[in-house]
Scaffold this motif. Sequence first.
Motif, PDB file in Angstrom:
ATOM      1  N   THR A  35       0.844  -1.196   0.000  1.00 13.06           N
ATOM      2  CA  THR A  35       0.000   0.000   0.000  1.00 13.06           C
ATOM      3  C   THR A  35       0.882   1.250   0.000  1.00 13.06           C
ATOM      4  N   GLN A  90      -2.222   6.047  -2.073  1.00  9.34           N
ATOM      5  CA  GLN A  90      -3.475   5.307  -1.874  1.00  9.34           C
ATOM      6  C   GLN A  90      -4.139   5.702  -0.556  1.00  9.34           C
ATOM      7  N   LYS A 108      -5.669   9.201  -0.796  1.00 13.26           N
ATOM      8  CA  LYS A 108      -6.900   9.192  -1.591  1.00 13.26           C
ATOM      9  C   LYS A 108      -8.076   8.611  -0.807  1.00 13.26           C
ATOM     10  N   MET A 109      -7.829   7.570  -0.009  1.00 15.67           N
ATOM     11  CA  MET A 109      -8.900   6.972   0.798  1.00 15.67           C
ATOM     12  C   MET A 109      -9.491   8.007   1.749  1.00 15.67           C
ATOM     13  N   GLU A 148     -11.614  11.212   0.414  1.00 14.38           N
ATOM     14  CA  GLU A 148     -13.033  11.004   0.113  1.00 14.38           C
ATOM     15  C   GLU A 148     -13.915  11.579   1.218  1.00 14.38           C
ATOM     16  N   LEU A 178     -13.621   3.707   7.395  1.00 14.51           N
ATOM     17  CA  LEU A 178     -12.470   2.954   6.894  1.00 14.51           C
ATOM     18  C   LEU A 178     -11.972   1.857   7.837  1.00 14.51           C
ATOM     19  N   THR A 192     -11.810  -2.125   7.019  1.00 10.84           N
ATOM     20  CA  THR A 192     -12.019  -2.359   5.586  1.00 10.84           C
ATOM     21  C   THR A 192     -10.810  -3.076   5.000  1.00 10.84           C
ATOM     22  N   VAL A 226      -7.947  -3.421   2.320  1.00 12.02           N
ATOM     23  CA  VAL A 226      -7.135  -2.618   1.416  1.00 12.02           C
ATOM     24  C   VAL A 226      -5.924  -3.468   1.035  1.00 12.02           C
TER      25      VAL A 226
END
Length: 78
Positions: free
Chosen positions: A12, A16, A19-20, A23, A62, A65, A67
């Motif tokens: 990761t 990334q 960007k998560m 949101e 999050l 979750t 990833v």
Amino acid sequence: MKILVRNLSRSTTEIQIRKMFEEFGKVGNCNLVLDAITGKSKGFAFVEMDDEEQAVRAMKALNETMVDKSRIRVKTAQ
């Protein structure tokens, strides 16, 4: 608010992660912690969001979750 993101896959990227969280609102700082010797991810990061309400929403949404095939853990940094 400073947020700790744990259990990240070693693949990761910081982009990334940013960007998560973007949101949910503006991200001030995003820092993927790297091993000083190998330069590879240590599997955790810190994200800073100025708006506490946005930060809390991001953490709730999050946490737990998947990833990059890892179930991440998201909480307030101590």
